[in-house]
Motif scaffolding. Structure first.
Motif, PDB file in Angstrom:
ATOM      1  N   ALA A  63      60.653 127.033  35.029  1.00 52.23           N
ATOM      2  CA  ALA A  63      59.121 126.644  34.901  1.00 52.23           C
ATOM      3  C   ALA A  63      59.261 126.190  36.474  1.00 52.23           C
ATOM      4  CB  ALA A  63      60.219 125.361  34.800  1.00 52.23           C
ATOM      5  N   ILE A  64      57.624 125.633  36.477  1.00 50.07           N
ATOM      6  CA  ILE A  64      56.862 125.411  37.383  1.00 50.07           C
ATOM      7  C   ILE A  64      56.157 123.976  37.083  1.00 50.07           C
ATOM      8  CG2 ILE A  64      54.496 125.865  38.640  1.00 50.07           C
ATOM      9  CD1 ILE A  64      56.225 128.710  36.096  1.00 50.07           C
TER      10      ILE A  64
ATOM     11  N   GLN B 167      55.096 127.599  32.787  1.00 53.28           N
ATOM     12  CA  GLN B 167      56.194 128.845  32.020  1.00 53.28           C
ATOM     13  C   GLN B 167      56.373 130.294  32.502  1.00 53.28           C
ATOM     14  OE1 GLN B 167      57.230 126.530  28.709  1.00 53.28           O
ATOM     15  NE2 GLN B 167      59.020 126.305  29.165  1.00 53.28           N
ATOM     16  N   ALA B 168      57.609 130.417  32.837  1.00 47.69           N
ATOM     17  CA  ALA B 168      57.674 132.087  32.941  1.00 47.69           C
ATOM     18  C   ALA B 168      59.031 132.275  32.812  1.00 47.69           C
ATOM     19  CB  ALA B 168      57.153 132.517  34.606  1.00 47.69           C
TER      20      ALA B 168
ATOM     21  N   SER C  16      53.137 137.224  40.079  1.00 47.17           N
ATOM     22  CA  SER C  16      51.887 136.228  40.581  1.00 47.17           C
ATOM     23  C   SER C  16      51.443 136.222  39.765  1.00 47.17           C
ATOM     24  CB  SER C  16      50.760 137.722  41.356  1.00 47.17           C
ATOM     25  OG  SER C  16      51.506 138.384  42.734  1.00 47.17           O
ATOM     26  N   LEU C  17      51.200 134.578  39.799  1.00 44.28           N
ATOM     27  CA  LEU C  17      50.361 134.319  38.601  1.00 44.28           C
ATOM     28  C   LEU C  17      49.457 132.719  39.082  1.00 44.28           C
ATOM     29  CD1 LEU C  17      51.816 130.886  38.070  1.00 44.28           C
ATOM     30  CD2 LEU C  17      54.014 132.085  36.628  1.00 44.28           C
TER      31      LEU C  17
ATOM     32  N   ASP D  13      66.327 127.843  34.467  1.00 45.61           N
ATOM     33  CA  ASP D  13      64.986 126.433  33.880  1.00 45.61           C
ATOM     34  C   ASP D  13      64.365 126.262  32.601  1.00 45.61           C
ATOM     35  OD1 ASP D  13      64.296 123.660  33.190  1.00 45.61           O
ATOM     36  OD2 ASP D  13      64.093 122.601  35.529  1.00 45.61           O
ATOM     37  N   ASN D  14      65.206 125.705  31.401  1.00 45.87           N
ATOM     38  CA  ASN D  14      63.979 125.927  30.334  1.00 45.87           C
ATOM     39  C   ASN D  14      62.685 125.299  29.991  1.00 45.87           C
ATOM     40  OD1 ASN D  14      64.844 123.005  29.579  1.00 45.87           O
ATOM     41  ND2 ASN D  14      66.432 123.866  27.741  1.00 45.87           N
ATOM     42  N   GLY D  15      62.441 123.999  31.307  1.00 48.30           N
ATOM     43  CA  GLY D  15      60.955 123.415  31.335  1.00 48.30           C
ATOM     44  C   GLY D  15      61.748 122.452  31.038  1.00 48.30           C
TER      45      GLY D  15
END
Length: 601
Positions: free
Chosen positions: A341-342, A351-352, A367-368, A388-390
């Motif tokens: 989670a970002i 999210q990634a 990298s995003l 972390d699922n967001g």
């Protein structure tokens, strides 16, 4: 037996006469994850139970045998020593000086008088690695000056212990947690063992290093974990947990200290992250110095590290490079699709997820680029969280759930719009074309503050750093013209602009005509007149004041001719002096230019 009974009674009376107690709470000191286990060695310095002593006494040294299996590898060895009094922090082990690296203290107040107790700690891993198995003799602890004051209350004691953590490849993957401090049990004591990670309770165990327990005092003395009484009969009865014993060796004469290990397989459940240790004692003043647990723990341990961020000038597109690692201390791979989670200012923006299963010690690089919310306008906090699922919820059971995030602070970078420069004015070279020295602009002081600069004909080119003007010392352009200037610095450029203007400069009159058609001075030439003063008018008079020729933008230059045949040779003016009047018809030049010119043939 009568004398022993009297000592029990004295100890009981003394215990309940004590008031305020100050201590250092037992808390997590170190955690090990891998194919590890633990054991104890140690010994008392009391020659007998303190309740049975006729006078205070302490041994100058005592010994214990270390007998680790030859196929195990020592990971850590920690020496603890303790006693009555303010503390002795310089001791010896096998004749080698040991200095305390950490120490703990506990104070009990009785009738306004403080009675102190201490414990000390030293990492002796290298010493044990060098010496290996054999006899270890502890000496040099001197608390004799405090024994007389403690003896009437039967709290005179001293002793030492070594907690050893070791590796063996055939062991299951375990988590070893070592907690230490110095807390006493006046009547009841609760200790929370945090940071547990119970995956499987198979062969789970807990060990205690405790001081001042007495085999002959068993008044409401219990040890519980998660509400269940622990016992290890016949060595440790349920009603006399701290009775001067060593669970490793079976020694029952470890006077006033305990090295006890209990099986807790049925007292702790998979998924537990903490355990409650409760101790009661109706009479004996027991002090807990260290607690160590072993739990089966085949789980990953993910961490995330931000390696680089880039937020371009005047942009909301933030580039983030980061790495997810399954630590060397992990005991199981981190699964594919572990969520990431970002957050920006604690608001989820992207999210990634991991693309591969990460083995122990392995990493994955990401990298995003994320677009920042419009409401973020200044400095902000960027937080990346693995597992972390967001929603702030973990989806993977890990060794340590508290090391999954990294935070960095980032500031928006905005280009600086500087005030416009004063216009540059050049002489009109014709049809409003001017020639400008742009290099002269850079002599202004504020240019020095920038690393580089460039001139551009459009604002868009300046913003993007495209199509700079290369001829800057003699730049010709039709005016009026706006030039845009980009001033570069790290990390963001600044911008300004300048207006290029022309003015009609005074013309220069060349007042000599040699009208012989030889290519030199064949006509009346006024430099800076044609195509500049577009409405000019020239009048030529002879020496008698007679107007003989009139010119303008629409006529050719005067070559010494008259507009009508009034001279002796017709239209050809005679050699001599003539008079000119040049009407510029320009608001800046209201007075005509006038003077004499000479013709020769």
């Amino acid at each position: 037996m009568k004398r022993k009974y009297n000592y029990f009674l004295l100890s009981w009376l003394i215990f309940f006469g004590f008031g305020f107690v100050k201590a250092q709470n037992v808390s997590l000191y170190e955690q090990f994850n891998g194919r590890y286990d633990f054991t104890f060695i140690g010994n008392t310095l009391n020659p007998a139970e303190n309740t049975l002593q006729l006078s205070p006494d302490i041994l100058t040294e005592s010994s214990a045998e270390l007998n680790l299996s030859p196929d195990v590898t020592l990971l850590k060895a920690y020496l603890y020593w303790a006693g009555s009094g303010d503390g002795d922090f310089e001791v010896e082990l096998n004749g080698q000086s040991i200095s305390a690296q950490r120490n703990f203290g506990l104070t009990r107040t009785f009738n306004g008088v403080d009675f102190t107790y201490f414990s000390a700690f030293a990492d002796i891993t290298s010493l044990i690695e060098s010496n290996g198995n054999g006899t270890y003799t502890f000496s040099g602890l001197d608390n004799t000056s405090f024994l007389p004051s403690h003896f009437p209350r039967r709290t005179n004691f001293a002793g030492w212990a070594i907690i050893l953590v070791y590796f063996h490849p055939d062991l299951p993957l375990n988590q070893i947690n070592l907690y230490d401090g110095l807390q006493g049990v006046p009547q009841e004591l609760s200790i929370t063992l945090s940071s547990l990670n119970v995956i499987d309770n198979q062969a789970a165990k807990i060990g205690f290093l405790a001081w001042e327990g007495d085999v002959n005092i068993a008044v409401n003395e219990t040890l519980r974990i998660n509400g269940t009484v622990l016992s290890n009969p016949p060595l440790n009865p349920a009603n006399n947990a701290f009775n001067g014993t060593n669970s490793v060796t079976g020694n029952t004469q470890l006077f006033n200290m305990d090295l006890d290990i209990y099986d807790i397989q049925n007292n702790i459940e998979p998924g537990d992250q903490s355990a409650e240790i409760s101790l009661t004692s109706g009479q004996d003043f027991v002090m807990i110095n260290a607690v160590i647990t072993k739990l089966n723990s085949q789980v990953p341990d993910a961490v995330i590290a931000i390696t680089e961020t880039n937020l371009p000038c005047d942009s909301r597109l933030l580039s983030i490079d980061f790495t997810v690692t399954n630590l060397e201390t992990a005991t199981n791979p981190l699964p594919t699709n572990t969520p990431i989670a970002i957050y920006v200012n604690n608001v989820l923006i992207a999210q990634a997820q991991t693309q591969n299963s990460l083995g122990i010690g392995e990493s994955e690089i990401f990298s995003l680029t994320v677009e920042l919310p419009i409401e973020i306008t200044d400095e902000f906090e960027l937080k990346l969280v693995v597992d972390d699922n967001g929603l702030g919820v973990s989806t993977v059971n890990e060794i340590n759930e508290a090391n999954n995030s990294e935070i960095t602070t980032i500031r928006f970078i905005f280009s600086n719009q500087l005030p416009d420069l004063l216009p540059i004015i050049s002489c009109n070279k014709g049809f409003q074309v001017g020639q400008f020295d742009l290099i002269a602009l850079t002599a202004q002081p504020f240019f020095i503050a920038f690393e580089s600069y460039s001139f551009h004909e459009t604002e868009e080119d300046a913003q993007n750093g495209l199509n700079p003007i290369f001829i800057t010392s003699a730049y010709e352009v039709t005016t009026p013209k706006t030039l845009y200037i980009r001033l570069d610095e790290s990390p963001c450029p600044a911008f300004t602009k300048v207006e290029l203007l022309t003015e009609n400069c005074p013309p220069t009159v060349y007042n000599f005509i040699s009208a012989n058609e030889d290519g030199w001075n064949d006509y009346f030439f006024v430099k800076g007149l044609r195509n500049i003063f577009l409405d000019f008018k020239i009048e030529i008079f002879n020496r008698w004041g007679k107007l003989i020729w009139t010119g303008s933008q629409q006529t050719e230059d005067w070559r010494g001719e008259t507009t009508e045949p009034i001279e002796w040779n017709g239209t050809i003016s005679a050699d001599g002096t003539y008079y000119y009047v040049i009407h510029l018809n320009d608001p800046n030049y209201r007075t005509p230019l006038q003077g004499y010119l000479y013709i020769t043939r």
